[in-house]
Scaffold this motif. Sequence first.
Motif, PDB file in Angstrom:
ATOM      1  N   THR A  25       3.763 -29.422 -20.513  1.00  0.00           N
ATOM      2  CA  THR A  25       3.738 -29.880 -21.902  1.00  0.00           C
ATOM      3  C   THR A  25       2.299 -30.131 -22.345  1.00  0.00           C
ATOM      4  O   THR A  25       1.942 -29.813 -23.483  1.00  0.00           O
ATOM      5  CB  THR A  25       4.594 -31.153 -22.061  1.00  0.00           C
ATOM      6  OG1 THR A  25       5.937 -30.809 -21.724  1.00  0.00           O
ATOM      7  CG2 THR A  25       4.587 -31.668 -23.467  1.00  0.00           C
ATOM      8  N   THR A  26       1.469 -30.644 -21.443  1.00  0.00           N
ATOM      9  CA  THR A  26       0.052 -30.858 -21.781  1.00  0.00           C
ATOM     10  C   THR A  26      -0.592 -29.520 -22.149  1.00  0.00           C
ATOM     11  O   THR A  26      -1.345 -29.433 -23.120  1.00  0.00           O
ATOM     12  CB  THR A  26      -0.689 -31.498 -20.583  1.00  0.00           C
ATOM     13  OG1 THR A  26       0.050 -32.651 -20.182  1.00  0.00           O
ATOM     14  CG2 THR A  26      -2.096 -31.896 -20.936  1.00  0.00           C
ATOM     15  N   THR A  27      -0.268 -28.490 -21.382  1.00  0.00           N
ATOM     16  CA  THR A  27      -0.819 -27.164 -21.673  1.00  0.00           C
ATOM     17  C   THR A  27      -0.399 -26.709 -23.070  1.00  0.00           C
ATOM     18  O   THR A  27      -1.214 -26.232 -23.864  1.00  0.00           O
ATOM     19  CB  THR A  27      -0.322 -26.142 -20.629  1.00  0.00           C
ATOM     20  OG1 THR A  27      -0.624 -26.647 -19.342  1.00  0.00           O
ATOM     21  CG2 THR A  27      -0.955 -24.786 -20.815  1.00  0.00           C
ATOM     22  N   LEU A  28       0.877 -26.887 -23.370  1.00  0.00           N
ATOM     23  CA  LEU A  28       1.391 -26.457 -24.677  1.00  0.00           C
ATOM     24  C   LEU A  28       0.719 -27.267 -25.799  1.00  0.00           C
ATOM     25  O   LEU A  28       0.355 -26.711 -26.840  1.00  0.00           O
ATOM     26  CB  LEU A  28       2.911 -26.668 -24.727  1.00  0.00           C
ATOM     27  CG  LEU A  28       3.604 -25.970 -25.879  1.00  0.00           C
ATOM     28  CD1 LEU A  28       3.853 -24.513 -25.530  1.00  0.00           C
ATOM     29  CD2 LEU A  28       4.945 -26.623 -26.201  1.00  0.00           C
ATOM     30  N   ARG A  29       0.563 -28.562 -25.563  1.00  0.00           N
ATOM     31  CA  ARG A  29      -0.049 -29.422 -26.586  1.00  0.00           C
ATOM     32  C   ARG A  29      -1.526 -29.077 -26.777  1.00  0.00           C
ATOM     33  O   ARG A  29      -2.059 -29.229 -27.870  1.00  0.00           O
ATOM     34  CB  ARG A  29       0.119 -30.891 -26.197  1.00  0.00           C
ATOM     35  CG  ARG A  29       1.577 -31.364 -26.357  1.00  0.00           C
ATOM     36  CD  ARG A  29       1.781 -32.732 -25.742  1.00  0.00           C
ATOM     37  NE  ARG A  29       0.993 -33.737 -26.427  1.00  0.00           N
ATOM     38  CZ  ARG A  29       1.328 -34.323 -27.571  1.00  0.00           C
ATOM     39  NH1 ARG A  29       2.464 -34.012 -28.148  1.00  0.00           N
ATOM     40  NH2 ARG A  29       0.555 -35.220 -28.135  1.00  0.00           N
ATOM     41  N   MET A  30      -2.160 -28.597 -25.727  1.00  0.00           N
ATOM     42  CA  MET A  30      -3.549 -28.157 -25.884  1.00  0.00           C
ATOM     43  C   MET A  30      -3.609 -26.889 -26.726  1.00  0.00           C
ATOM     44  O   MET A  30      -4.491 -26.715 -27.549  1.00  0.00           O
ATOM     45  CB  MET A  30      -4.206 -27.944 -24.515  1.00  0.00           C
ATOM     46  CG  MET A  30      -4.571 -29.251 -23.837  1.00  0.00           C
ATOM     47  SD  MET A  30      -5.713 -29.076 -22.475  1.00  0.00           S
ATOM     48  CE  MET A  30      -4.678 -28.398 -21.207  1.00  0.00           C
ATOM     49  N   LEU A  31      -2.630 -26.014 -26.519  1.00  0.00           N
ATOM     50  CA  LEU A  31      -2.554 -24.798 -27.345  1.00  0.00           C
ATOM     51  C   LEU A  31      -2.329 -25.172 -28.808  1.00  0.00           C
ATOM     52  O   LEU A  31      -2.869 -24.557 -29.718  1.00  0.00           O
ATOM     53  CB  LEU A  31      -1.395 -23.908 -26.882  1.00  0.00           C
ATOM     54  CG  LEU A  31      -1.593 -23.092 -25.617  1.00  0.00           C
ATOM     55  CD1 LEU A  31      -0.300 -22.370 -25.257  1.00  0.00           C
ATOM     56  CD2 LEU A  31      -2.696 -22.080 -25.809  1.00  0.00           C
ATOM     57  N   ALA A  32      -1.512 -26.226 -29.015  1.00  0.00           N
ATOM     58  CA  ALA A  32      -1.171 -26.634 -30.380  1.00  0.00           C
ATOM     59  C   ALA A  32      -2.301 -27.399 -31.053  1.00  0.00           C
ATOM     60  O   ALA A  32      -2.329 -27.515 -32.275  1.00  0.00           O
ATOM     61  CB  ALA A  32       0.084 -27.500 -30.346  1.00  0.00           C
ATOM     62  N   GLY A  33      -3.222 -27.956 -30.242  1.00  0.00           N
ATOM     63  CA  GLY A  33      -4.297 -28.762 -30.819  1.00  0.00           C
ATOM     64  C   GLY A  33      -3.944 -30.230 -30.885  1.00  0.00           C
ATOM     65  O   GLY A  33      -4.599 -30.996 -31.588  1.00  0.00           O
ATOM     66  N   LEU A  34      -2.896 -30.625 -30.168  1.00  0.00           N
ATOM     67  CA  LEU A  34      -2.500 -32.044 -30.155  1.00  0.00           C
ATOM     68  C   LEU A  34      -3.164 -32.785 -28.995  1.00  0.00           C
ATOM     69  O   LEU A  34      -3.159 -34.003 -28.953  1.00  0.00           O
ATOM     70  CB  LEU A  34      -0.978 -32.160 -30.071  1.00  0.00           C
ATOM     71  CG  LEU A  34      -0.211 -31.506 -31.224  1.00  0.00           C
ATOM     72  CD1 LEU A  34       1.278 -31.472 -30.935  1.00  0.00           C
ATOM     73  CD2 LEU A  34      -0.476 -32.220 -32.534  1.00  0.00           C
ATOM     74  N   GLU A  35      -3.688 -32.029 -28.038  1.00  0.00           N
ATOM     75  CA  GLU A  35      -4.475 -32.602 -26.942  1.00  0.00           C
ATOM     76  C   GLU A  35      -5.734 -31.740 -26.823  1.00  0.00           C
ATOM     77  O   GLU A  35      -5.731 -30.578 -27.233  1.00  0.00           O
ATOM     78  CB  GLU A  35      -3.726 -32.511 -25.597  1.00  0.00           C
ATOM     79  CG  GLU A  35      -2.362 -33.117 -25.593  1.00  0.00           C
ATOM     80  CD  GLU A  35      -2.309 -34.524 -25.068  1.00  0.00           C
ATOM     81  OE1 GLU A  35      -3.361 -35.009 -24.602  1.00  0.00           O
ATOM     82  OE2 GLU A  35      -1.236 -35.143 -25.164  1.00  0.00           O
ATOM     83  N   PHE A  36      -6.782 -32.326 -26.221  1.00  0.00           N
ATOM     84  CA  PHE A  36      -8.034 -31.581 -26.157  1.00  0.00           C
ATOM     85  C   PHE A  36      -8.481 -31.414 -24.719  1.00  0.00           C
ATOM     86  O   PHE A  36      -8.547 -32.392 -23.973  1.00  0.00           O
ATOM     87  CB  PHE A  36      -9.105 -32.291 -26.984  1.00  0.00           C
ATOM     88  CG  PHE A  36      -8.670 -32.437 -28.410  1.00  0.00           C
ATOM     89  CD1 PHE A  36      -8.757 -31.376 -29.291  1.00  0.00           C
ATOM     90  CD2 PHE A  36      -8.123 -33.636 -28.855  1.00  0.00           C
ATOM     91  CE1 PHE A  36      -8.311 -31.501 -30.595  1.00  0.00           C
ATOM     92  CE2 PHE A  36      -7.673 -33.767 -30.159  1.00  0.00           C
ATOM     93  CZ  PHE A  36      -7.763 -32.696 -31.035  1.00  0.00           C
TER      94      PHE A  36
END
Lengths: 353, 308
Positions: A25-36
């Motif tokens: 999920t962290t990977t996906l959120r990084m793709l989305a721009g919700l995590e850096f």
Amino acid sequence: MENLNLSIRQGEFVSLLGPSGCGKTTTLRMLAGLEFPTSGEILIGGRVVNDLPPGERDIAMVFQSYALYPHMTVERNIAYPLKKRGASKSEIVEKVSRVAEMLQLTPLLARKPRELSGGQQQRVALGRALVRDPKVFLLDEPLSNLDAKLRGYMRAELIELHAKLGRTMVYVTHDQLEAMTMSDRIAIMYGGVLQQFAPPQEVYREPANRFVAGFIGTPSMNLVDGTLRQDGGRWIFQADGLEIFADMLDDSAVSGPACLGLRPEEITLGSGPLAGVVQLVEQTGHENIVVVRIGQSLRLTGRASGNQVWRMGETIPLSVNAEAAHYFADGPTGRRLNAPRRATSFRNLQSVL
Amino acid sequence: MTTLSQASSVSMRAEQTRLERRYAHLGLLLIAPTVLIFSAVIVYPLISAIYMSLFSIFTPTLEGKWVGVDNYVQLLSASEFWWSLLNNLIWTVGTLTLQIVFGIGMALVLHQNIWFRSLARSLILFPYFISTVVAVLVWKWLFNDLYGILNHLMMSAGLIDMPIDYLGDMPNAMISVILVGAWKYFPFVVIAVLARLQSIPDQLYEAAKIDGAGAVARFFDVTLPQLREVLVVIVMLRAIWDFKEFDLIFLLTGGGPIISTQTLPLMVYKEAFALNQLGMASAYAVVMMAIMLFFMIVYIRKTREKSA
């Protein structure tokens, strides 16, 4: 996340699969721009997007909880991304009705999310993602809140939708059945590290390491800890009550602790040179999952036809398909020791008690 | 056999009825204390006030004579009543608006991950907790035109040449009362809004970000609609409490200058204990209740229509 290097082809359906806390999920959120990410680059369509806010990455995301705006009707929910991008009224009406038609949401457009079933809410979340026609769809366990029957139905719908749209989809799941049935390729993750990135058949047949071998497949692969030794030019794997020739191993293998992997379907119950005591029988209807004990403590899980009934404590004959065995180095993510099967010529297969 | 089963079914029904009756009695017994207390502290004073409003009563002796609706006729024809009502509305709307605006603003700030958040959350409750008398004394010192720090600072900064009479001039007095009221009661809004903010799922904001909504759009499209229900309750409660506010205004200005900040609760007090007209004071109180009831019914209906 550690040194993640993942290249997804345009139009591909890729699943990020792994247990809780593996970083999918962290990977996906990084793709989305919700995590850096602390370092490294994320590229979408050849463009570095690290510094772009989520709204400018040309992505759409479907959340596990759907994240529908509860005070808006279905129509306003689907129209929202278009509205925020300044689309004209006529364009919004046209696109919303097209998406609603595609997802069979037209009769529900005036309803609020709380008036919808889980499956309908799921479709609205998909509609909100589809309406913008983005480059990439990110799906974060979108089916996990649905019951088993609806999950199966929505899985089929998603496969169909992907085929129809031909868009890149990145799908996070901890359900291997979803990943196996829907994906072009699966990225299996564990402890923030990518373990294997390959098509479903490949991760099943040629798991890159012990973790992947144990994680993929239901019931999971039998993993037997033992030692490898060379005797007269042949590799032999030895464990409690089991000795097996590992002829598919080449000279790159080293003597010492290792792990043998055997899929349950590679164990034939009811005939063979081995003998085991039935410990547990799980009846699933069309087949029985049988756990047998060999020697003092070695337990192997095998599959048998649903018609084949054994009592617990009964001693039964069995055999293992040594040709289909996998060998892994010691440790929880010990690498695969045998070369890909298609490049291996098998010699004698023997198994002895 | 049939007779036997019929007889047993009749006896079962009788037993059931007996049980139901016993439960009903127990229910009445359990609810009785609440009903009695409610009647003693709410119903009796309410009926008593309505009853007294139909008399002309001299407060010190409580002697009175029946005047019917004369108190109401007199009240509605008195310009002081209409002025007080107008002041009451200006005070309520003014202070409530400021409480809501500052309350939401402060709640949004305290919802952020700032380093002094825990301390700030405790400190923000301070005005709400301190006694009104203490708060008014402090503000009177701050506002004082001879030695008040507010005038001193403004004069030092060159903003004004002469001290401002914050509580003795209009419209200063009304503005000051409204500001002190907002300062005293906005923590209630902060706490209620903050509690709701913490229960809004983060994924709604994340979805809005991905959908292309900026910070302002996220506030209006996600936060505010999610706060709607709690704001309905806050506005209703605070409007009732502010409308009948007495001590803060009475202690700060006493309703002055002249009657510029005199609201209906002050009018009730004046009639009952300054003019010794308990009957007329009751009539004012009953009219106040009717006005509040009217506004609350309209308000609840409107919010129900909106949320539907």
